[in-house]
Design a protein around this motif. Structure first.
Motif, PDB file in Angstrom:
ATOM      1  N   LEU A  17     132.216  56.427 108.536  1.00  0.00           N
ATOM      2  CA  LEU A  17     133.964  57.090 108.271  1.00  0.00           C
ATOM      3  C   LEU A  17     134.030  56.990 107.314  1.00  0.00           C
ATOM      4  CD1 LEU A  17     135.859  58.185 110.855  1.00  0.00           C
ATOM      5  CD2 LEU A  17     133.917  59.308 110.561  1.00  0.00           C
ATOM      6  N   ALA A  18     133.795  55.685 106.909  1.00  0.00           N
ATOM      7  CA  ALA A  18     134.728  54.740 105.316  1.00  0.00           C
ATOM      8  C   ALA A  18     133.146  55.200 103.961  1.00  0.00           C
ATOM      9  CB  ALA A  18     135.088  53.279 105.214  1.00  0.00           C
ATOM     10  N   GLU A  19     131.902  55.140 104.550  1.00  0.00           N
ATOM     11  CA  GLU A  19     131.068  55.031 103.775  1.00  0.00           C
ATOM     12  C   GLU A  19     130.401  56.160 103.277  1.00  0.00           C
ATOM     13  OE1 GLU A  19     128.181  51.200 105.764  1.00  0.00           O
ATOM     14  OE2 GLU A  19     127.752  53.612 106.079  1.00  0.00           O
ATOM     15  N   MET A  20     130.781  57.506 103.943  1.00  0.00           N
ATOM     16  CA  MET A  20     130.246  58.591 103.509  1.00  0.00           C
ATOM     17  C   MET A  20     131.274  59.085 102.758  1.00  0.00           C
ATOM     18  SD  MET A  20     131.350  60.605 107.868  1.00  0.00           S
ATOM     19  CE  MET A  20     130.685  62.093 107.074  1.00  0.00           C
ATOM     20  N   GLY A  21     130.299  60.076 101.556  1.00  0.00           N
ATOM     21  CA  GLY A  21     130.515  60.567 100.143  1.00  0.00           C
ATOM     22  C   GLY A  21     131.053  62.067 101.040  1.00  0.00           C
ATOM     23  N   HIS A  22     131.734  62.986  99.561  1.00  0.00           N
ATOM     24  CA  HIS A  22     131.877  63.909 100.083  1.00  0.00           C
ATOM     25  C   HIS A  22     130.364  65.251  99.974  1.00  0.00           C
ATOM     26  CE1 HIS A  22     131.172  65.379  95.701  1.00  0.00           C
ATOM     27  NE2 HIS A  22     131.389  63.573  95.242  1.00  0.00           N
ATOM     28  N   GLY A  23     130.955  65.499 100.839  1.00  0.00           N
ATOM     29  CA  GLY A  23     129.699  66.442 101.270  1.00  0.00           C
ATOM     30  C   GLY A  23     128.905  66.066 102.741  1.00  0.00           C
ATOM     31  N   ASP A  24     128.672  64.989 102.208  1.00  0.00           N
ATOM     32  CA  ASP A  24     128.368  63.991 104.153  1.00  0.00           C
ATOM     33  C   ASP A  24     129.241  64.789 104.828  1.00  0.00           C
ATOM     34  OD1 ASP A  24     126.307  62.243 102.021  1.00  0.00           O
ATOM     35  OD2 ASP A  24     127.741  60.665 102.675  1.00  0.00           O
ATOM     36  N   GLU A  25     127.466  64.693 106.217  1.00  0.00           N
ATOM     37  CA  GLU A  25     127.926  65.515 107.686  1.00  0.00           C
ATOM     38  C   GLU A  25     127.841  64.598 108.860  1.00  0.00           C
ATOM     39  OE1 GLU A  25     127.748  70.015 106.895  1.00  0.00           O
ATOM     40  OE2 GLU A  25     125.258  69.141 107.569  1.00  0.00           O
ATOM     41  N   ILE A  26     128.892  64.615 109.593  1.00  0.00           N
ATOM     42  CA  ILE A  26     129.125  64.036 110.830  1.00  0.00           C
ATOM     43  C   ILE A  26     128.222  64.288 111.601  1.00  0.00           C
ATOM     44  CG2 ILE A  26     130.737  63.502 111.196  1.00  0.00           C
ATOM     45  CD1 ILE A  26     130.478  60.350 112.195  1.00  0.00           C
ATOM     46  N   VAL A  27     127.697  64.120 113.093  1.00  0.00           N
ATOM     47  CA  VAL A  27     127.408  64.873 114.622  1.00  0.00           C
ATOM     48  C   VAL A  27     128.152  64.610 115.268  1.00  0.00           C
ATOM     49  CG1 VAL A  27     125.606  66.025 115.982  1.00  0.00           C
ATOM     50  CG2 VAL A  27     124.820  66.031 113.592  1.00  0.00           C
ATOM     51  N   LEU A  28     129.220  65.038 116.062  1.00  0.00           N
ATOM     52  CA  LEU A  28     130.079  64.233 117.241  1.00  0.00           C
ATOM     53  C   LEU A  28     128.877  65.491 118.630  1.00  0.00           C
ATOM     54  CD1 LEU A  28     133.073  64.650 116.145  1.00  0.00           C
ATOM     55  CD2 LEU A  28     131.842  62.559 115.833  1.00  0.00           C
ATOM     56  N   SER A  29     128.080  64.210 119.179  1.00  0.00           N
ATOM     57  CA  SER A  29     127.306  65.145 119.871  1.00  0.00           C
ATOM     58  C   SER A  29     128.306  65.279 121.397  1.00  0.00           C
ATOM     59  CB  SER A  29     125.898  64.306 119.771  1.00  0.00           C
ATOM     60  OG  SER A  29     125.607  63.780 120.671  1.00  0.00           O
ATOM     61  N   ASP A  30     127.214  66.148 122.401  1.00  0.00           N
ATOM     62  CA  ASP A  30     127.654  66.190 123.543  1.00  0.00           C
ATOM     63  C   ASP A  30     126.903  64.773 124.148  1.00  0.00           C
ATOM     64  OD1 ASP A  30     125.026  67.269 124.969  1.00  0.00           O
ATOM     65  OD2 ASP A  30     126.384  68.751 124.373  1.00  0.00           O
ATOM     66  N   ALA A  31     126.921  64.341 125.487  1.00  0.00           N
ATOM     67  CA  ALA A  31     126.104  63.441 126.131  1.00  0.00           C
ATOM     68  C   ALA A  31     124.714  64.156 126.585  1.00  0.00           C
ATOM     69  CB  ALA A  31     127.193  62.968 126.876  1.00  0.00           C
ATOM     70  N   HIS A  32     124.588  65.073 126.374  1.00  0.00           N
ATOM     71  CA  HIS A  32     123.146  65.423 126.459  1.00  0.00           C
ATOM     72  C   HIS A  32     122.078  65.824 125.313  1.00  0.00           C
ATOM     73  CE1 HIS A  32     124.756  66.185 130.623  1.00  0.00           C
ATOM     74  NE2 HIS A  32     124.997  67.393 129.771  1.00  0.00           N
ATOM     75  N   PHE A  33     122.956  65.824 124.125  1.00  0.00           N
ATOM     76  CA  PHE A  33     122.205  65.720 122.333  1.00  0.00           C
ATOM     77  C   PHE A  33     121.125  64.767 122.402  1.00  0.00           C
ATOM     78  CE2 PHE A  33     121.636  66.109 117.989  1.00  0.00           C
ATOM     79  CZ  PHE A  33     122.039  67.369 117.909  1.00  0.00           C
ATOM     80  N   PRO A  34     120.072  65.525 121.853  1.00  0.00           N
ATOM     81  CA  PRO A  34     118.169  64.486 121.918  1.00  0.00           C
ATOM     82  C   PRO A  34     118.785  63.282 120.779  1.00  0.00           C
ATOM     83  CG  PRO A  34     117.811  66.118 120.979  1.00  0.00           C
ATOM     84  CD  PRO A  34     119.643  66.232 121.436  1.00  0.00           C
ATOM     85  N   ALA A  35     120.336  62.850 120.335  1.00  0.00           N
ATOM     86  CA  ALA A  35     120.151  62.006 119.015  1.00  0.00           C
ATOM     87  C   ALA A  35     119.404  61.375 118.279  1.00  0.00           C
ATOM     88  CB  ALA A  35     121.328  61.126 119.146  1.00  0.00           C
ATOM     89  N   HIS A  36     118.901  60.455 119.907  1.00  0.00           N
ATOM     90  CA  HIS A  36     117.636  59.216 119.015  1.00  0.00           C
ATOM     91  C   HIS A  36     116.788  59.584 118.787  1.00  0.00           C
ATOM     92  CE1 HIS A  36     120.374  55.896 120.633  1.00  0.00           C
ATOM     93  NE2 HIS A  36     120.917  56.633 120.782  1.00  0.00           N
ATOM     94  N   GLN A  37     116.040  60.772 119.027  1.00  0.00           N
ATOM     95  CA  GLN A  37     114.562  61.470 118.694  1.00  0.00           C
ATOM     96  C   GLN A  37     115.278  62.329 117.270  1.00  0.00           C
ATOM     97  OE1 GLN A  37     113.511  64.906 121.200  1.00  0.00           O
ATOM     98  NE2 GLN A  37     112.264  65.473 119.712  1.00  0.00           N
ATOM     99  N   LEU A  38     116.576  62.589 116.668  1.00  0.00           N
ATOM    100  CA  LEU A  38     116.792  63.448 115.557  1.00  0.00           C
ATOM    101  C   LEU A  38     116.721  62.416 114.259  1.00  0.00           C
ATOM    102  CD1 LEU A  38     118.086  67.049 117.419  1.00  0.00           C
ATOM    103  CD2 LEU A  38     116.327  65.754 116.856  1.00  0.00           C
TER     104      LEU A  38
END
Length: 152
Positions: A17-38
């Protein structure tokens, strides 16, 4: 543990959160989201409900005020149903956190985008946090804004 930092915020998430700059996005995903694939930068928040994480992040996070909707969720696939309580629960958690800190920010607007557009956006995000959320279509993207000098 730090004072004033919600215990749901891990040291790794605080760093992201501290590293992110303005305009950066963070995804909060549900437990089923293919995060590691993406994405290559995936944090785990297993067992933590999305509303808890949103309550924890909101006091630390300035939502982007230069876009129409700094909150993005996935639209239901055609023929599928969306539970409107999920969105209400997320917005209620954000609103509660903003009120607790007497924030200058208004409740940010939320938009919904197609499933595959959401996946493409997730690929470009700064990071993905996999939560313990089990709600269908329970993923949300937060777009970071500029923290006003008065808040620093």
């Amino acid at each position: 543990m730090l004072k004033g930092i919600h215990p749901a915020i891990s040291p790794e998430l605080l760093k992201i959160l501290a590293e992110m700059g303005h305009g950066d996005e963070i995804v909060l995903s549900d437990a089923h989201f293919p995060a590691h694939q993406l994405h290559h930068r995936v944090l785990r928040a297993d067992g933590i409900p999305m509303s808890t994480l949103l309550t924890a992040i909101t006091p630390l996070f300035e939502f982007d005020s230069y876009v129409d909707a700094p909150l993005i969720m996935m639209r239901a696939v055609e023929g599928d149903n969306l539970d409107p309580e999920v969105e209400k629960r997320y917005l209620k958690a954000i609103q509660h956190a903003l009120q607790q800190q007497s924030a200058v920010q208004n409740l940010p607007k939320l938009a919904r985008i197609d499933r595959f557009a959401f996946y493409e956006r997730a690929k470009q995000a700064y990071a993905i946090v996999v939560t313990g959320e089990c709600a269908k279509y329970g993923n949300i993207i937060l777009k970071k804004g500029v923290t006003p000098l008065s808040m620093v």
